[in-house]
Design a protein around this motif. Structure first.
Motif, PDB file in Angstrom:
ATOM      1  N   PHE A 151      10.387 -11.099   5.618  1.00  0.00           N
ATOM      2  CA  PHE A 151       9.686  -9.719   4.955  1.00  0.00           C
ATOM      3  C   PHE A 151       8.802 -10.462   3.458  1.00  0.00           C
ATOM      4  CE2 PHE A 151      10.315  -7.137   1.237  1.00  0.00           C
ATOM      5  CZ  PHE A 151      10.581  -5.503   1.934  1.00  0.00           C
ATOM      6  N   LEU A 152       9.090 -11.254   2.904  1.00  0.00           N
ATOM      7  CA  LEU A 152       8.158 -11.820   2.191  1.00  0.00           C
ATOM      8  C   LEU A 152       7.051 -12.188   2.309  1.00  0.00           C
ATOM      9  CD1 LEU A 152      10.084 -13.545  -1.094  1.00  0.00           C
ATOM     10  CD2 LEU A 152       9.078 -11.358  -1.284  1.00  0.00           C
ATOM     11  N   HIS A 153       7.056 -12.576   3.711  1.00  0.00           N
ATOM     12  CA  HIS A 153       6.443 -13.258   4.575  1.00  0.00           C
ATOM     13  C   HIS A 153       5.037 -12.678   5.047  1.00  0.00           C
ATOM     14  CE1 HIS A 153       5.949 -17.644   4.797  1.00  0.00           C
ATOM     15  NE2 HIS A 153       7.008 -17.460   5.752  1.00  0.00           N
ATOM     16  N   LEU A 154       6.034 -10.549   4.989  1.00  0.00           N
ATOM     17  CA  LEU A 154       5.462  -9.449   6.259  1.00  0.00           C
ATOM     18  C   LEU A 154       4.842  -9.402   4.656  1.00  0.00           C
ATOM     19  CD1 LEU A 154       8.004  -7.838   7.960  1.00  0.00           C
ATOM     20  CD2 LEU A 154       6.293  -9.215   8.592  1.00  0.00           C
ATOM     21  N   LEU A 155       4.851  -9.531   3.672  1.00  0.00           N
ATOM     22  CA  LEU A 155       3.831  -8.741   2.418  1.00  0.00           C
ATOM     23  C   LEU A 155       3.173  -9.692   1.911  1.00  0.00           C
ATOM     24  CD1 LEU A 155       6.821  -6.898  -0.035  1.00  0.00           C
ATOM     25  CD2 LEU A 155       5.862  -6.591   2.538  1.00  0.00           C
ATOM     26  N   GLY A 156       2.671 -10.536   2.547  1.00  0.00           N
ATOM     27  CA  GLY A 156       1.751 -11.286   2.091  1.00  0.00           C
ATOM     28  C   GLY A 156       1.878 -12.808   1.093  1.00  0.00           C
ATOM     29  N   TRP A 157       2.940 -13.235   1.315  1.00  0.00           N
ATOM     30  CA  TRP A 157       3.761 -13.841   0.782  1.00  0.00           C
ATOM     31  C   TRP A 157       3.419 -15.782   1.056  1.00  0.00           C
ATOM     32  CZ3 TRP A 157       6.707 -14.479  -3.829  1.00  0.00           C
ATOM     33  CH2 TRP A 157       6.898 -13.378  -4.843  1.00  0.00           C
ATOM     34  N   ASP A 158       3.109 -16.528   1.000  1.00  0.00           N
ATOM     35  CA  ASP A 158       3.309 -17.446   1.404  1.00  0.00           C
ATOM     36  C   ASP A 158       3.435 -19.138   1.057  1.00  0.00           C
ATOM     37  OD1 ASP A 158       2.926 -19.339   3.995  1.00  0.00           O
ATOM     38  OD2 ASP A 158       0.629 -19.402   4.253  1.00  0.00           O
ATOM     39  N   HIS A 159       3.847 -20.029   1.406  1.00  0.00           N
ATOM     40  CA  HIS A 159       4.257 -21.370   1.023  1.00  0.00           C
ATOM     41  C   HIS A 159       3.363 -22.496   0.919  1.00  0.00           C
ATOM     42  CE1 HIS A 159       7.072 -22.065   4.002  1.00  0.00           C
ATOM     43  NE2 HIS A 159       7.359 -20.200   3.768  1.00  0.00           N
TER      44      HIS A 159
ATOM     45  N   LEU B 260       3.719   3.347   8.195  1.00  0.00           N
ATOM     46  CA  LEU B 260       3.305   1.775   7.360  1.00  0.00           C
ATOM     47  C   LEU B 260       3.777   0.929   8.794  1.00  0.00           C
ATOM     48  CD1 LEU B 260       0.453   0.434   6.670  1.00  0.00           C
ATOM     49  CD2 LEU B 260       1.645   0.404   4.600  1.00  0.00           C
ATOM     50  N   TYR B 261       3.665   0.266   9.681  1.00  0.00           N
ATOM     51  CA  TYR B 261       4.195  -0.678  10.421  1.00  0.00           C
ATOM     52  C   TYR B 261       3.636  -2.527   9.114  1.00  0.00           C
ATOM     53  CZ  TYR B 261       6.346  -3.092  13.917  1.00  0.00           C
ATOM     54  OH  TYR B 261       6.839  -4.579  14.551  1.00  0.00           O
TER      55      TYR B 261
ATOM     56  N   PRO C 138       0.532  -1.073   0.132  1.00  0.00           N
ATOM     57  CA  PRO C 138       0.028   0.008   0.124  1.00  0.00           C
ATOM     58  C   PRO C 138       1.097   1.111  -0.259  1.00  0.00           C
ATOM     59  CG  PRO C 138       0.228  -1.120   2.275  1.00  0.00           C
ATOM     60  CD  PRO C 138       0.688  -2.374   1.180  1.00  0.00           C
ATOM     61  N   GLU C 139       0.472   2.429  -0.888  1.00  0.00           N
ATOM     62  CA  GLU C 139       1.021   2.946  -0.881  1.00  0.00           C
ATOM     63  C   GLU C 139       1.439   4.293   0.831  1.00  0.00           C
ATOM     64  OE1 GLU C 139       1.758   7.715  -3.526  1.00  0.00           O
ATOM     65  OE2 GLU C 139       0.332   5.575  -4.510  1.00  0.00           O
ATOM     66  N   ALA C 140       2.395   4.628   1.279  1.00  0.00           N
ATOM     67  CA  ALA C 140       3.263   5.406   2.195  1.00  0.00           C
ATOM     68  C   ALA C 140       4.364   5.869   2.041  1.00  0.00           C
ATOM     69  CB  ALA C 140       3.120   4.430   3.222  1.00  0.00           C
ATOM     70  N   ASP C 141       4.879   7.275   2.675  1.00  0.00           N
ATOM     71  CA  ASP C 141       5.739   7.491   2.861  1.00  0.00           C
ATOM     72  C   ASP C 141       6.780   7.203   3.559  1.00  0.00           C
ATOM     73  OD1 ASP C 141       4.315   9.959   1.619  1.00  0.00           O
ATOM     74  OD2 ASP C 141       4.261  10.887   3.646  1.00  0.00           O
ATOM     75  N   THR C 142       6.566   6.485   4.453  1.00  0.00           N
ATOM     76  CA  THR C 142       7.437   5.091   4.956  1.00  0.00           C
ATOM     77  C   THR C 142       6.905   3.761   5.784  1.00  0.00           C
ATOM     78  OG1 THR C 142       6.684   6.466   7.375  1.00  0.00           O
ATOM     79  CG2 THR C 142       8.655   7.854   6.270  1.00  0.00           C
ATOM     80  N   TYR C 143       7.556   3.590   5.563  1.00  0.00           N
ATOM     81  CA  TYR C 143       7.105   1.581   6.349  1.00  0.00           C
ATOM     82  C   TYR C 143       8.300   1.536   7.774  1.00  0.00           C
ATOM     83  CZ  TYR C 143       5.623   1.806   1.495  1.00  0.00           C
ATOM     84  OH  TYR C 143       4.563   1.756   0.041  1.00  0.00           O
TER      85      TYR C 143
ATOM     86  N   ASN D  82      -4.408  -8.974   1.431  1.00  0.00           N
ATOM     87  CA  ASN D  82      -5.173  -7.215   0.729  1.00  0.00           C
ATOM     88  C   ASN D  82      -5.083  -6.431   1.013  1.00  0.00           C
ATOM     89  OD1 ASN D  82      -5.295  -9.781  -1.807  1.00  0.00           O
ATOM     90  ND2 ASN D  82      -7.562 -10.203  -0.658  1.00  0.00           N
ATOM     91  N   PHE D  83      -4.290  -5.492   1.353  1.00  0.00           N
ATOM     92  CA  PHE D  83      -3.908  -4.462   1.022  1.00  0.00           C
ATOM     93  C   PHE D  83      -4.804  -3.410   0.649  1.00  0.00           C
ATOM     94  CE2 PHE D  83       0.700  -5.701   0.972  1.00  0.00           C
ATOM     95  CZ  PHE D  83       1.011  -6.304   1.744  1.00  0.00           C
ATOM     96  N   PRO D  84      -5.041  -2.341   2.159  1.00  0.00           N
ATOM     97  CA  PRO D  84      -6.560  -1.875   2.614  1.00  0.00           C
ATOM     98  C   PRO D  84      -6.304  -0.766   1.633  1.00  0.00           C
ATOM     99  CG  PRO D  84      -5.688  -1.545   4.306  1.00  0.00           C
ATOM    100  CD  PRO D  84      -4.845  -3.063   3.259  1.00  0.00           C
ATOM    101  N   LYS D  85      -6.794   0.751   0.900  1.00  0.00           N
ATOM    102  CA  LYS D  85      -5.989   1.685   0.560  1.00  0.00           C
ATOM    103  C   LYS D  85      -6.926   2.539   1.516  1.00  0.00           C
ATOM    104  CE  LYS D  85      -5.149   5.097  -2.579  1.00  0.00           C
ATOM    105  NZ  LYS D  85      -4.538   5.230  -2.772  1.00  0.00           N
ATOM    106  N   LEU D  86      -5.359   3.166   1.964  1.00  0.00           N
ATOM    107  CA  LEU D  86      -5.233   4.359   3.401  1.00  0.00           C
ATOM    108  C   LEU D  86      -5.524   5.218   2.664  1.00  0.00           C
ATOM    109  CD1 LEU D  86      -2.342   2.422   4.593  1.00  0.00           C
ATOM    110  CD2 LEU D  86      -4.603   2.219   5.403  1.00  0.00           C
ATOM    111  N   PRO D  87      -5.654   5.940   3.403  1.00  0.00           N
ATOM    112  CA  PRO D  87      -6.329   8.000   3.246  1.00  0.00           C
ATOM    113  C   PRO D  87      -4.697   8.657   3.286  1.00  0.00           C
ATOM    114  CG  PRO D  87      -6.878   6.906   4.733  1.00  0.00           C
ATOM    115  CD  PRO D  87      -6.640   5.805   5.060  1.00  0.00           C
ATOM    116  N   ALA D  88      -4.704   9.605   1.669  1.00  0.00           N
ATOM    117  CA  ALA D  88      -3.398   9.821   2.072  1.00  0.00           C
ATOM    118  C   ALA D  88      -3.290  10.682   3.402  1.00  0.00           C
ATOM    119  CB  ALA D  88      -3.844  11.122   0.884  1.00  0.00           C
ATOM    120  N   GLU D  89      -3.605  11.382   4.153  1.00  0.00           N
ATOM    121  CA  GLU D  89      -3.019  11.854   5.325  1.00  0.00           C
ATOM    122  C   GLU D  89      -2.166  10.706   6.412  1.00  0.00           C
ATOM    123  OE1 GLU D  89      -7.351  11.222   5.638  1.00  0.00           O
ATOM    124  OE2 GLU D  89      -5.910  12.806   4.028  1.00  0.00           O
TER     125      GLU D  89
END
Length: 173
Positions: free
Chosen positions: A141-149, A106-107, A50-55, A92-99
């Motif tokens: 890291f890939l698991h944090l992004l939703g990857w699984d096996h 984004l944790y 999801p779009e964020a300025d920082t993670y 499935n990451f939600p669309k976050l408000p820009a503010e």
């Protein structure tokens, strides 16, 4: 002419227990290197985020005893493991408000690696502890992004993506 490239991703990596009192093994990877690796990986994987300025993510390097406790508590497997990942976002990451993305990082979640297991695996594989830690961190890291096996095909895809991530940071050629 405006560039279509996104600005670099900022990442705040919360490093915990990088050096161990309970283990004789110290982490051979500096906090700056960890941060650079995760920042590079976030750049590569940005289309999946999801779009964020920082993670932000947390990395904890620990002992077999501690990771065994966590593995038993959260996965009902009472044995040490090499890496655990606790994602904070849904697949499935939600669309976050820009503010929101402008105010807070984004944790993404927590990655926990047993340095003792990593050291044994590095010896078995015939490579350095640094290579093994990078391999395990990329997997978490890939698991944090939703990857699984859950099956062989998805495991092959995930391992291929890990190799790509490790090549980009110069761990694999």
């Amino acid at each position: 002419m405006a560039s279509s490239l996104k600005s670099p991703v900022a990442v705040d990596v919360n490093l915990q227990d990088v050096f161990f009192e309970q283990s004789s093994t110290a982490c051979p990877i500096s906090p700056d290197t960890w941060t650079n690796w995760f920042q590079t990986w976030l750049e590569i994987m940005r289309p999946e985020l999801p779009e964020a300025d920082t993670y932000e993510l947390s990395l904890r390097l620990t002992t077999d005893a501690e990771i065994q406790t966590l593995n038993a508590q959260y996965r009902q497997q009472d044995r040490p493991t090499d890496v655990l990942a606790f994602a904070s976002l849904e697949v499935n990451f939600p669309k976050l408000p820009a503010e929101f993305s402008e105010l807070e990082p984004l944790y993404l979640g927590d990655i926990i690696i047993s340095i003792e297991t990593a050291e044994r695996q590095a010896q078995q594989q015939g490579h350095s502890l640094s290579v093994e830690l990078a391999w395990l961190a990329s997997h978490g890291f890939l698991h944090l992004l939703g990857w699984d096996h859950p099956d062989e095909d998805s495991l092959a895809n995930m391992l291929s993506q890990q190799q790509t991530l490790l090549k980009i940071i110069g761990i694999l050629s």
